[in-house]
Design a protein around this motif. Structure first.
Motif, PDB file in Angstrom:
ATOM      1  N   LEU A   8       9.026 -22.593 -36.255  1.00 11.39           N
ATOM      2  CA  LEU A   8      10.457 -22.831 -36.407  1.00 11.39           C
ATOM      3  C   LEU A   8      11.032 -21.959 -37.507  1.00 11.39           C
ATOM      4  O   LEU A   8      10.314 -21.588 -38.417  1.00 11.39           O
ATOM      5  CB  LEU A   8      10.693 -24.307 -36.734  1.00 11.39           C
ATOM      6  N   PRO A   9      12.261 -21.579 -37.472  1.00 12.42           N
ATOM      7  CA  PRO A   9      13.315 -21.963 -36.530  1.00 12.42           C
ATOM      8  C   PRO A   9      13.469 -21.007 -35.357  1.00 12.42           C
ATOM      9  O   PRO A   9      14.430 -21.105 -34.605  1.00 12.42           O
ATOM     10  CB  PRO A   9      14.573 -21.926 -37.399  1.00 12.42           C
ATOM     11  N   ILE A  10      12.524 -20.093 -35.162  1.00 13.19           N
ATOM     12  CA  ILE A  10      12.695 -19.114 -34.083  1.00 13.19           C
ATOM     13  C   ILE A  10      12.066 -19.557 -32.763  1.00 13.19           C
ATOM     14  O   ILE A  10      12.182 -18.892 -31.767  1.00 13.19           O
ATOM     15  CB  ILE A  10      12.136 -17.734 -34.485  1.00 13.19           C
ATOM     16  N   TRP A  11      11.346 -20.666 -32.790  1.00 13.67           N
ATOM     17  CA  TRP A  11      10.769 -21.246 -31.589  1.00 13.67           C
ATOM     18  C   TRP A  11       9.850 -20.289 -30.839  1.00 13.67           C
ATOM     19  O   TRP A  11       9.918 -20.135 -29.627  1.00 13.67           O
ATOM     20  CB  TRP A  11      11.861 -21.804 -30.671  1.00 13.67           C
ATOM     21  N   SER A  12       8.978 -19.630 -31.598  1.00 14.06           N
ATOM     22  CA  SER A  12       7.921 -18.848 -30.961  1.00 14.06           C
ATOM     23  C   SER A  12       6.646 -19.674 -31.024  1.00 14.06           C
ATOM     24  O   SER A  12       6.575 -20.680 -31.726  1.00 14.06           O
ATOM     25  CB  SER A  12       7.740 -17.497 -31.664  1.00 14.06           C
ATOM     26  N   CYS A  13       5.645 -19.251 -30.311  1.00 14.35           N
ATOM     27  CA  CYS A  13       4.379 -19.966 -30.258  1.00 14.35           C
ATOM     28  C   CYS A  13       3.487 -19.507 -31.408  1.00 14.35           C
ATOM     29  O   CYS A  13       3.261 -18.313 -31.579  1.00 14.35           O
ATOM     30  CB  CYS A  13       3.694 -19.711 -28.921  1.00 14.35           C
ATOM     31  N   GLY A  14       2.948 -20.449 -32.154  1.00 19.14           N
ATOM     32  CA  GLY A  14       2.051 -20.128 -33.255  1.00 19.14           C
ATOM     33  C   GLY A  14       0.719 -19.580 -32.798  1.00 19.14           C
ATOM     34  O   GLY A  14       0.027 -18.908 -33.557  1.00 19.14           O
ATOM     35  N   GLY A  15       0.332 -19.830 -31.551  1.00 21.06           N
ATOM     36  CA  GLY A  15      -0.947 -19.358 -31.034  1.00 21.06           C
ATOM     37  C   GLY A  15      -0.905 -17.969 -30.435  1.00 21.06           C
ATOM     38  O   GLY A  15      -1.807 -17.167 -30.637  1.00 21.06           O
ATOM     39  N   ARG A  20       8.346 -20.163 -27.164  1.00 18.87           N
ATOM     40  CA  ARG A  20       7.812 -21.505 -27.008  1.00 18.87           C
ATOM     41  C   ARG A  20       8.669 -22.295 -26.046  1.00 18.87           C
ATOM     42  O   ARG A  20       9.887 -22.204 -26.129  1.00 18.87           O
ATOM     43  CB  ARG A  20       7.777 -22.144 -28.384  1.00 18.87           C
ATOM     44  N   PRO A  21       8.158 -23.078 -25.119  1.00 14.33           N
ATOM     45  CA  PRO A  21       6.750 -23.296 -24.856  1.00 14.33           C
ATOM     46  C   PRO A  21       6.143 -22.152 -24.033  1.00 14.33           C
ATOM     47  O   PRO A  21       6.693 -21.769 -22.996  1.00 14.33           O
ATOM     48  CB  PRO A  21       6.718 -24.601 -24.079  1.00 14.33           C
ATOM     49  N   CYS A  22       5.045 -21.630 -24.504  1.00 18.28           N
ATOM     50  CA  CYS A  22       4.371 -20.512 -23.833  1.00 18.28           C
ATOM     51  C   CYS A  22       3.636 -21.020 -22.589  1.00 18.28           C
ATOM     52  O   CYS A  22       3.577 -22.220 -22.324  1.00 18.28           O
ATOM     53  CB  CYS A  22       3.387 -19.849 -24.796  1.00 18.28           C
ATOM     54  N   MET A  55      19.063 -22.088 -33.011  1.00 19.39           N
ATOM     55  CA  MET A  55      19.407 -20.768 -32.474  1.00 19.39           C
ATOM     56  C   MET A  55      20.757 -20.819 -31.774  1.00 19.39           C
ATOM     57  O   MET A  55      20.842 -20.711 -30.550  1.00 19.39           O
ATOM     58  CB  MET A  55      18.314 -20.319 -31.493  1.00 19.39           C
ATOM     59  N   PRO A  56      21.849 -20.982 -32.536  1.00 21.33           N
ATOM     60  CA  PRO A  56      23.165 -21.126 -31.899  1.00 21.33           C
ATOM     61  C   PRO A  56      23.618 -19.892 -31.122  1.00 21.33           C
ATOM     62  O   PRO A  56      24.518 -19.980 -30.296  1.00 21.33           O
ATOM     63  CB  PRO A  56      24.102 -21.416 -33.080  1.00 21.33           C
ATOM     64  N   TRP A  57      22.988 -18.765 -31.341  1.00 27.08           N
ATOM     65  CA  TRP A  57      23.339 -17.535 -30.628  1.00 27.08           C
ATOM     66  C   TRP A  57      22.696 -17.465 -29.243  1.00 27.08           C
ATOM     67  O   TRP A  57      23.102 -16.667 -28.415  1.00 27.08           O
ATOM     68  CB  TRP A  57      22.893 -16.310 -31.441  1.00 27.08           C
ATOM     69  N   ALA A  58      21.706 -18.303 -28.982  1.00 21.85           N
ATOM     70  CA  ALA A  58      20.986 -18.249 -27.699  1.00 21.85           C
ATOM     71  C   ALA A  58      21.834 -18.879 -26.601  1.00 21.85           C
ATOM     72  O   ALA A  58      22.400 -19.963 -26.787  1.00 21.85           O
ATOM     73  CB  ALA A  58      19.653 -18.976 -27.820  1.00 21.85           C
ATOM     74  N   PRO A  59      21.942 -18.234 -25.435  1.00 23.24           N
ATOM     75  CA  PRO A  59      22.711 -18.803 -24.325  1.00 23.24           C
ATOM     76  C   PRO A  59      22.116 -20.138 -23.867  1.00 23.24           C
ATOM     77  O   PRO A  59      20.886 -20.283 -23.750  1.00 23.24           O
ATOM     78  CB  PRO A  59      22.584 -17.758 -23.212  1.00 23.24           C
ATOM     79  N   ALA A  60      22.977 -21.097 -23.625  1.00 23.29           N
ATOM     80  CA  ALA A  60      22.538 -22.436 -23.233  1.00 23.29           C
ATOM     81  C   ALA A  60      21.684 -22.405 -21.965  1.00 23.29           C
ATOM     82  O   ALA A  60      20.674 -23.111 -21.870  1.00 23.29           O
ATOM     83  CB  ALA A  60      23.742 -23.348 -23.034  1.00 23.29           C
ATOM     84  N   GLY A  61      22.070 -21.594 -20.995  1.00 22.88           N
ATOM     85  CA  GLY A  61      21.305 -21.519 -19.744  1.00 22.88           C
ATOM     86  C   GLY A  61      19.894 -21.003 -19.963  1.00 22.88           C
ATOM     87  O   GLY A  61      18.936 -21.495 -19.361  1.00 22.88           O
ATOM     88  N   ALA A  62      19.758 -20.019 -20.836  1.00 19.87           N
ATOM     89  CA  ALA A  62      18.430 -19.473 -21.128  1.00 19.87           C
ATOM     90  C   ALA A  62      17.563 -20.517 -21.823  1.00 19.87           C
ATOM     91  O   ALA A  62      16.372 -20.652 -21.515  1.00 19.87           O
ATOM     92  CB  ALA A  62      18.554 -18.227 -21.999  1.00 19.87           C
TER      93      ALA A  62
END
Length: 98
Positions: A8-15, A20-22, A55-62
């Motif tokens: 967090l806060p970028i929501w990538s996978c730590g593994g 995420r979720p990968c 991530m307020p910049w990320a499109p809701a649909g995505a």
């Protein structure tokens, strides 16, 4: 516990550092919630809300496709292409089909 926890806060996978979720975590979640698909959707919906705040910049649909949309696909479709989401026909094609 999975090694594929969110970073967090970028929501990538730590593994594996994928979004995420990968694919691995999706497979794990499908197994964990095999008999409770609604519970899985609610669980992921809570993550969707948190990710939208982070991530307020990320499109809701995505974000929806990333966190919840994949749960409606059969696992075999997901394994073929975790990143590809079929495009909706444009308005003209939908009108002709109907």
């Amino acid at each position: 516990m999975s090694t594929h926890a969110p970073v967090l806060p970028i929501w990538s996978c730590g593994g594996c550092r994928l979004p995420r979720p990968c694919r691995t975590r999706r497979r794990e979640l499908r197994a964990e919630y095999a008999d409770a698909p609604v519970s899985l959707a609610l669980y992921l919906g809570a993550y969707l809300v948190q990710a939208a705040e982070d991530m307020p910049w990320a499109p809701a649909g995505a974000l929806h496709r990333r966190f919840i949309g994949w749960t409606r696909q059969p696992p075999e479709v997901q394994q073929r292409s975790a990143a590809t989401i079929p495009a909706e026909p444009d308005r003209h094609e939908r009108h002709q089909a109907g």
